[in-house]
Structures are given as C-alpha cells and as structure tokens.
Design a protein around this motif. Structure first.
Motif, PDB file in Angstrom:
ATOM      1  N   THR A 264      -6.290 -27.725 -17.029  1.00  0.00           N
ATOM      2  CA  THR A 264      -7.140 -28.416 -16.061  1.00  0.00           C
ATOM      3  C   THR A 264      -8.000 -27.419 -15.277  1.00  0.00           C
ATOM      4  O   THR A 264      -9.206 -27.561 -15.204  1.00  0.00           O
ATOM      5  CB  THR A 264      -6.296 -29.245 -15.078  1.00  0.00           C
ATOM      6  OG1 THR A 264      -5.296 -28.397 -14.483  1.00  0.00           O
ATOM      7  CG2 THR A 264      -5.607 -30.391 -15.799  1.00  0.00           C
ATOM      8  N   ASP A 265      -7.360 -26.392 -14.685  1.00  0.00           N
ATOM      9  CA  ASP A 265      -8.110 -25.362 -13.973  1.00  0.00           C
ATOM     10  C   ASP A 265      -8.482 -24.205 -14.895  1.00  0.00           C
ATOM     11  O   ASP A 265      -9.571 -23.654 -14.819  1.00  0.00           O
ATOM     12  CB  ASP A 265      -7.305 -24.798 -12.793  1.00  0.00           C
ATOM     13  CG  ASP A 265      -7.058 -25.849 -11.733  1.00  0.00           C
ATOM     14  OD1 ASP A 265      -7.928 -26.714 -11.563  1.00  0.00           O
ATOM     15  OD2 ASP A 265      -5.998 -25.811 -11.088  1.00  0.00           O
TER      16      ASP A 265
ATOM     17  N   VAL B 113     -10.692 -19.361 -19.703  1.00  0.00           N
ATOM     18  CA  VAL B 113     -11.849 -19.955 -19.040  1.00  0.00           C
ATOM     19  C   VAL B 113     -11.410 -20.615 -17.735  1.00  0.00           C
ATOM     20  O   VAL B 113     -10.549 -21.513 -17.744  1.00  0.00           O
ATOM     21  CB  VAL B 113     -12.539 -20.998 -19.946  1.00  0.00           C
ATOM     22  CG1 VAL B 113     -13.783 -21.557 -19.264  1.00  0.00           C
ATOM     23  CG2 VAL B 113     -12.889 -20.385 -21.300  1.00  0.00           C
ATOM     24  N   TYR B 114     -11.974 -20.151 -16.622  1.00  0.00           N
ATOM     25  CA  TYR B 114     -11.767 -20.798 -15.326  1.00  0.00           C
ATOM     26  C   TYR B 114     -12.816 -21.906 -15.209  1.00  0.00           C
ATOM     27  O   TYR B 114     -14.014 -21.630 -15.083  1.00  0.00           O
ATOM     28  CB  TYR B 114     -11.935 -19.789 -14.193  1.00  0.00           C
ATOM     29  CG  TYR B 114     -10.793 -18.802 -14.053  1.00  0.00           C
ATOM     30  CD1 TYR B 114      -9.880 -18.911 -13.006  1.00  0.00           C
ATOM     31  CD2 TYR B 114     -10.627 -17.760 -14.962  1.00  0.00           C
ATOM     32  CE1 TYR B 114      -8.828 -18.003 -12.870  1.00  0.00           C
ATOM     33  CE2 TYR B 114      -9.584 -16.853 -14.836  1.00  0.00           C
ATOM     34  CZ  TYR B 114      -8.691 -16.978 -13.788  1.00  0.00           C
ATOM     35  OH  TYR B 114      -7.652 -16.079 -13.661  1.00  0.00           O
ATOM     36  N   LEU B 115     -12.359 -23.156 -15.248  1.00  0.00           N
ATOM     37  CA  LEU B 115     -13.293 -24.275 -15.296  1.00  0.00           C
ATOM     38  C   LEU B 115     -13.979 -24.507 -13.958  1.00  0.00           C
ATOM     39  O   LEU B 115     -15.163 -24.852 -13.909  1.00  0.00           O
ATOM     40  CB  LEU B 115     -12.558 -25.547 -15.742  1.00  0.00           C
ATOM     41  CG  LEU B 115     -11.904 -25.465 -17.130  1.00  0.00           C
ATOM     42  CD1 LEU B 115     -11.145 -26.749 -17.433  1.00  0.00           C
ATOM     43  CD2 LEU B 115     -12.947 -25.201 -18.210  1.00  0.00           C
ATOM     44  N   GLN B 116     -13.246 -24.325 -12.867  1.00  0.00           N
ATOM     45  CA  GLN B 116     -13.812 -24.503 -11.522  1.00  0.00           C
ATOM     46  C   GLN B 116     -13.367 -23.333 -10.643  1.00  0.00           C
ATOM     47  O   GLN B 116     -12.415 -23.449  -9.863  1.00  0.00           O
ATOM     48  CB  GLN B 116     -13.370 -25.845 -10.926  1.00  0.00           C
ATOM     49  CG  GLN B 116     -13.918 -27.045 -11.682  1.00  0.00           C
ATOM     50  CD  GLN B 116     -13.448 -28.361 -11.075  1.00  0.00           C
ATOM     51  OE1 GLN B 116     -12.309 -28.506 -10.657  1.00  0.00           O
ATOM     52  NE2 GLN B 116     -14.354 -29.334 -11.017  1.00  0.00           N
TER      53      GLN B 116
END
Length: 361
Positions: free
Chosen positions: A207-208, A218-221
């Motif tokens: 999710t994050d 990958v850091y999504l946010q």
C-alpha cells in the motif's frame, strides 16, 4: 560490508529518425452479414491488434520470440531483431550514458538489429523496439508494431545490478513516487529493504511501499517519516548480499517552474561605486536551474561579473531544499548602468523572470 560494484561503460547514442514514407496496405475484409460468426470476427478485427515484432537470435540462424522476462549469463552476446524498415530502439539508460562500443544498432532493409557483446550485470533492464509511420520527415510511433523484453544478465558474485557509486541520494517528493533502485540479477532472489538507524526491516506492504523487480522498492506516497539511510538485502542460492546505501531526503518544495526572487545591494548608486544584484531560487533538491541576465549596460558591452552557485539546505523537520543563486556584479557604476536588471531562471518545468531597478544618484 559492501560488495564492489563495477563502473559504467560508455554507450551508443540512439539513431536519429530517417525520412521516408511507410506504405500501408488496407486490410479490410468483406464478409457476408448473414453469417454471425464471421460478423463477430470482423467486428473484433476492426480494432488494431498489437503484434510483437521482436525476435531474439538464440543460435546462428535460429530465432525465437523472447519472453517478457529473460535471464541470460553475463558475457553472452545479445542479438535482437525487429521487423520493419524504420525501427527505433530503447534500452537501459546505462548504455546510453556514454558511447559504449559494446552496443550496436543497425537498420537493414527489412529489419532493425540491436547487438550487445560482452554483456555484464550492469546491462540488466528493458529492451524494446517499435515501428514508425512516416509522412515525409514527420514520423510517429506505430503502436500496433512493438516488441519488448526485460533482460537480466546474471553474473557470478553479483546479486544486485551494480551501481556506479557506493552511496546514492533518493529524493522524496510529496507529489510523485520515489524509487530505491535495488534491482537483482537472479530471478529467484528474495529482496528486503532495511533502515540503517534505528536498525529494522521496512516492510513492503503493498500500500505504501511495493517491490517491483524492474524498478526496485517504490514509495507510492512519500512523506517526511520515510527519511533516513536505507539499504537492500538479497538472498539466493544460500548466498546473501547487501546493496549500496541510499540516503532518503524529503523535498520541501513542490515541482514546478522556479520560485525566484531578486535583490540589489542598493537601488540608488553613486558614480564609481560597485553594485551587486542577486537572483535566488528555492527548488527541488535534484532539479538544476539555469540563469540568464538582461542588464542596462549590455548593449554597450559594459563588463560585468556573473557567478552561479547552488547548495542543499535543511529547513526543519528534515525538509531539504536546493538554493540556487546567480549574482551579477557591476564595478565603477556609470550612468549607462542605471535601469532594469532582469533575471530569468529556468528548469525542466518552466521559467520565471524577475526584475529590479537601479538608479544613478
């Protein structure tokens, strides 16, 4: 303990577009409307289908369509061919950084050819091709004729794709994804992400943070809590290896054209005095800024001194900003130097111009 990494090799620039015209034969088929099956098929065929045009040479004179992901031993020669008389290629940016003599791209009458010799683990990445539809000198990509494969070059002693340095910086921007580029050269490798201090494993919870074999973690946010020094660990075949370290820095300034200010050391100057005009930009840590000046004495070729500098500054809560500055200095001020001083700052996302006036007193 860090594993030695190999340096980069020089690559070959991509070939420019070639003029010409692509001849396309109409493929509409006439069908009898009273036969439902043929009508359905014709309806489906009315939408262009994407066909892979890529082939891999596996032996002299023998070719096959490559899988979406390939694993080859480092040192092997890679030869890819894509059918068409106007083929463009994309390959790992590492190979395009320098003029790498190991890479060769040629256009033949009926196909494009990419050859890579003496391959290394550092060459791991996406290789793709596409045809072009041209009208005179204007060409566009033919989305119906493409080919792509992600190739992993496995090298003894290397679980990670080598990095050009032992320490790298990853900027965390609140408005876009951030990537810790831990890519592996063994498909079966288990990869985990770790914080150096306080020491702990960072879970890729989907999710994050997610793990993408072709990109890394990958850091999504991204947000400021993600800051710190991290590294990756890979395990395969009873062996483990630690990646290079990555410093994660949170970028305070959102993306966009430069946020620019201008300030003169004085707005009224006596003859014979010196004056300086300072142009300042606060921006993203990894976005370079270029400066241009227009000043009153320019048309008379008045001598001035211009100095450009930049540095990173930390502004509370670990936020990081790049401060870029350009200073224009005029010595022995004369009447011709009075007027508007205009500074234009430009980055990849646009430009901003600011001005101030200096009077002769």
């Amino acid at each position: 303990m860090f594993v030695p990494v190999t340096g980069q090799h020089p690559p070959k620039n991509k070939h420019p577009k070639e003029p010409g015209e692509n001849r396309i034969k109409p493929t509409n088929k006439k069908v009898k409307p009273k036969i439902p099956k043929i009508k359905d098929r014709d309806s489906a065929d009315s939408t262009p289908k994407t066909q892979s045009i890529m082939m891999q040479m596996i032996d002299k004179g023998r070719f096959q369509k490559p899988a979406a992901t390939l694993s080859l031993m480092a040192g092997q020669t890679l030869e890819l061919r894509c059918k068409g008389n106007k083929i463009r290629w994309s390959y790992p940016a590492y190979l395009d950084t320098f003029k790498d003599t190991r890479l060769s791209v040629k256009q033949h009458e009926r196909y494009g050819q990419l050859t890579l010799v003496n391959s290394t683990a550092a060459d791991t990445g996406e290789f793709s091709c596409w045809g072009q539809l041209c009208n005179g000198y204007i060409c566009r990509r033919d989305e119906a004729k493409t080919g792509s494969t992600y190739i992993i070059f496995t090298e003894k002693g290397e679980l990670f794709v080598p990095s050009p340095s032992y320490f790298d910086v990853v900027y965390l921007n609140p408005d876009r994804q951030a990537v810790v580029p831990c890519r592996v050269t063994v498909l079966s490798a288990k990869v985990t992400l770790h914080r150096e201090f306080p020491a702990k494993e960072i879970q890729a919870n989907g999710t994050d943070i997610v793990y993408d074999m072709k990109r890394g973690f990958v850091y999504l946010q991204p947000h400021s809590d993600h800051q710190g020094v991290v590294y990756c660990k890979a395990e395969a075949g009873g062996k483990s290896q630690i990646s290079v370290k990555y410093q994660l820095l949170y970028a305070e300034v959102p993306s966009g054209p430069p946020s620019t200010t201008i300030l003169a050391s004085a707005n009224k100057v006596k003859g014979g005095d010196d004056i300086s005009v300072l142009c300042t930009v606060l921006g993203e840590p990894d976005v370079e800024v270029e400066f241009r000046w227009i000043y009153p004495g320019q048309k008379d070729e008045r001598p001035v001194t211009i100095q450009d500098t930049w540095r990173l500054i930390h502004r509370g809560l670990g936020h990081t900003t790049r401060i870029s500055q350009s200073v224009l200095i005029v010595e022995d001020f004369e009447m011709v130097d009075a007027g508007y001083y205009i500074c234009t700052a430009q980055n990849l996302r646009g430009q901003t111009s600011v001005a101030t006036t200096v009077e002769f007193s």
